[in-house]
Design a protein around this motif. Structure first.
Motif, PDB file in Angstrom:
ATOM      1  N   GLU A  26       0.817  -1.207   0.000  1.00  0.00           N
ATOM      2  CA  GLU A  26       0.000   0.000   0.000  1.00  0.00           C
ATOM      3  C   GLU A  26       0.855   1.263   0.000  1.00  0.00           C
ATOM      4  O   GLU A  26       0.423   2.322   0.439  1.00  0.00           O
ATOM      5  CB  GLU A  26      -0.920  -0.001   1.235  1.00  0.00           C
ATOM      6  CG  GLU A  26      -1.880  -1.173   1.303  1.00  0.00           C
ATOM      7  CD  GLU A  26      -2.833  -1.179   0.117  1.00  0.00           C
ATOM      8  OE1 GLU A  26      -3.302  -0.101  -0.292  1.00  0.00           O
ATOM      9  OE2 GLU A  26      -3.107  -2.283  -0.404  1.00  0.00           O
ATOM     10  N   ASP A  28       2.466   4.626  -0.704  1.00  0.00           N
ATOM     11  CA  ASP A  28       1.938   5.847  -1.325  1.00  0.00           C
ATOM     12  C   ASP A  28       2.976   6.937  -1.120  1.00  0.00           C
ATOM     13  O   ASP A  28       3.112   7.487  -0.032  1.00  0.00           O
ATOM     14  CB  ASP A  28       0.604   6.214  -0.669  1.00  0.00           C
ATOM     15  CG  ASP A  28      -0.013   7.474  -1.268  1.00  0.00           C
ATOM     16  OD1 ASP A  28       0.395   7.871  -2.379  1.00  0.00           O
ATOM     17  OD2 ASP A  28      -0.916   8.049  -0.625  1.00  0.00           O
ATOM     18  N   SER A  73       5.458   7.244  -6.426  1.00  0.00           N
ATOM     19  CA  SER A  73       4.296   6.498  -6.927  1.00  0.00           C
ATOM     20  C   SER A  73       3.244   7.452  -7.486  1.00  0.00           C
ATOM     21  O   SER A  73       2.627   7.172  -8.520  1.00  0.00           O
ATOM     22  CB  SER A  73       3.702   5.620  -5.817  1.00  0.00           C
ATOM     23  OG  SER A  73       3.172   6.405  -4.759  1.00  0.00           O
ATOM     24  N   ALA A 103      -0.446  -0.748  -9.548  1.00  0.00           N
ATOM     25  CA  ALA A 103      -0.992  -0.103  -8.349  1.00  0.00           C
ATOM     26  C   ALA A 103      -1.645   1.234  -8.670  1.00  0.00           C
ATOM     27  O   ALA A 103      -2.598   1.646  -7.994  1.00  0.00           O
ATOM     28  CB  ALA A 103       0.112   0.085  -7.312  1.00  0.00           C
ATOM     29  N   THR A 104      -1.139   1.941  -9.686  1.00  0.00           N
ATOM     30  CA  THR A 104      -1.663   3.269 -10.019  1.00  0.00           C
ATOM     31  C   THR A 104      -2.668   3.225 -11.171  1.00  0.00           C
ATOM     32  O   THR A 104      -3.166   4.264 -11.591  1.00  0.00           O
ATOM     33  CB  THR A 104      -0.511   4.218 -10.400  1.00  0.00           C
ATOM     34  OG1 THR A 104       0.226   3.667 -11.504  1.00  0.00           O
ATOM     35  CG2 THR A 104       0.438   4.413  -9.220  1.00  0.00           C
TER      36      THR A 104
END
Length: 321
Positions: free
Chosen positions: A137, A139, A143, A278-279
């Motif tokens: 996770e 952040d 990212s 993830a993005t």
């Protein structure tokens, strides 16, 4: 927190670099600084009170700043003139921005260890300074840079990307515990080049292609001037100093870990794959995420924005519709 929370533990791992951009945005700067300082002191005092033998701090290579030109002796096989940092490099922590949180935790942590009362055994300390982290996770500034419609680069600057997967960071922690490694340790993706281990650096064109996007180039003066202005009026959540870590290289060579036999599982490009997944579906500009109508507007700006959504850019984008 309880002073007994580490009872029975031989090693405590603490995230000096929490890699939570969203949480940082929600906190008042003064309250955030107090929280960072307090967490560092509580960790040290609680660990010492419980007889913990070692504390491992998960920090960031942002502590070294960014590099543009050679400042260290490089292997003769290196084809370029870029430099990297290793475990022996002096820190040059930034004074503002997201990266300054990392510096504040390290500073507060060191103060807490030094101020432990006489008679209390000081835990051994390992500080892991990692390249840009991906996975889970996470952040971060980096990212969120990949959530922009285009990958921003600075004209005339060869941005080299090195990343570190959280699983490789975890295996580095294990290596430090098993081998009782003290002091600062750098960690990041590496590769074999002419029989030598070197940082696994990738240029922006390769990284953008792997992430399924394209680059947009701006001059350094224009990029930072606009970032500063937009941060001042509250449009961008991060100060312009943070932009440095997105557009300039910061690369580490994990010399001590490699000497111990540690090897990362993920290459930098495999980390880009993780980051792209993830993005996926997110649209952001300069660290600010957009949704709904905002996402459509950011998309319409196309190649005109990466970290800098200026009024001039929006005007130009509308003119070409």
């Amino acid at each position: 927190m309880s002073a007994h929370r580490f009872s029975g533990a031989d090693v405590v791992v603490v995230a000096g670099y929490e890699a939570n951009f969203a949480q940082r945005q929600r906190m008042d700067p003064q309250a955030r600084a107090h929280r960072i300082h307090d967490r560092a002191f509580r960790t040290v005092y609680d660990a010492a009170a419980c007889g913990v033998e070692r504390i491992i701090v998960l920090s960031s290579a942002m502590m070294y700043g960014t590099t543009l030109h050679t400042t260290r002796q490089l292997p003769a096989s290196r084809p370029d003139h870029l430099s990297w940092y290793d475990d022996s490099s002096p820190a040059a922590p930034p004074l503002t921005g997201f990266a300054s949180d990392v510096a504040l935790f390290e500073e507060s942590f060191a103060q807490a260890v030094a101020q432990l009362p006489t008679g209390i055994a000081r835990p051994a300390v390992t500080v892991l300074r990692a390249a840009a982290i991906v996975g889970g996770e996470v952040d971060t500034l980096v990212s969120r840079h990949f959530e922009a419609p285009r990958l921003l680069v600075i004209r005339g600057v060869e941005r080299r990307w090195q990343l570190c997967h959280v699983e490789d960071l975890a295996s580095a922690v294990r290596e430090c515990v098993v081998n009782r490694v003290d002091g600062v340790v750098t960690v990041g993706a590496v590769r074999l080049e002419n029989g030598q281990w070197v940082p696994d650096e990738q240029d922006s064109d390769v990284v953008a292609a792997r992430a399924g996007t394209r680059v947009i180039a701006m001059s350094e003066s224009a990029a930072f001037a606009m970032a500063q202005q937009l941060h001042r009026v509250g449009i961008l959540p991060a100060p312009s100093s943070d932009l440095s870590f997105a557009v300039f290289p910061w690369v580490v060579f994990p010399r001590r870990l490699l000497e111990l036999g540690w090897r990362p599982r993920y290459s930098s490009l495999e980390c880009i794959d993780v980051l792209a997944q993830a993005t996926k579906g997110r649209v952001g500009v300069g660290g600010r995420r957009f949704g709904g109508r905002d996402a459509a507007a950011a998309g319409a700006a196309g190649a005109a924005v990466a970290a800098l959504a200026t009024a001039a850019v929006w005007k130009q984008a509308r003119a070409h519709r």
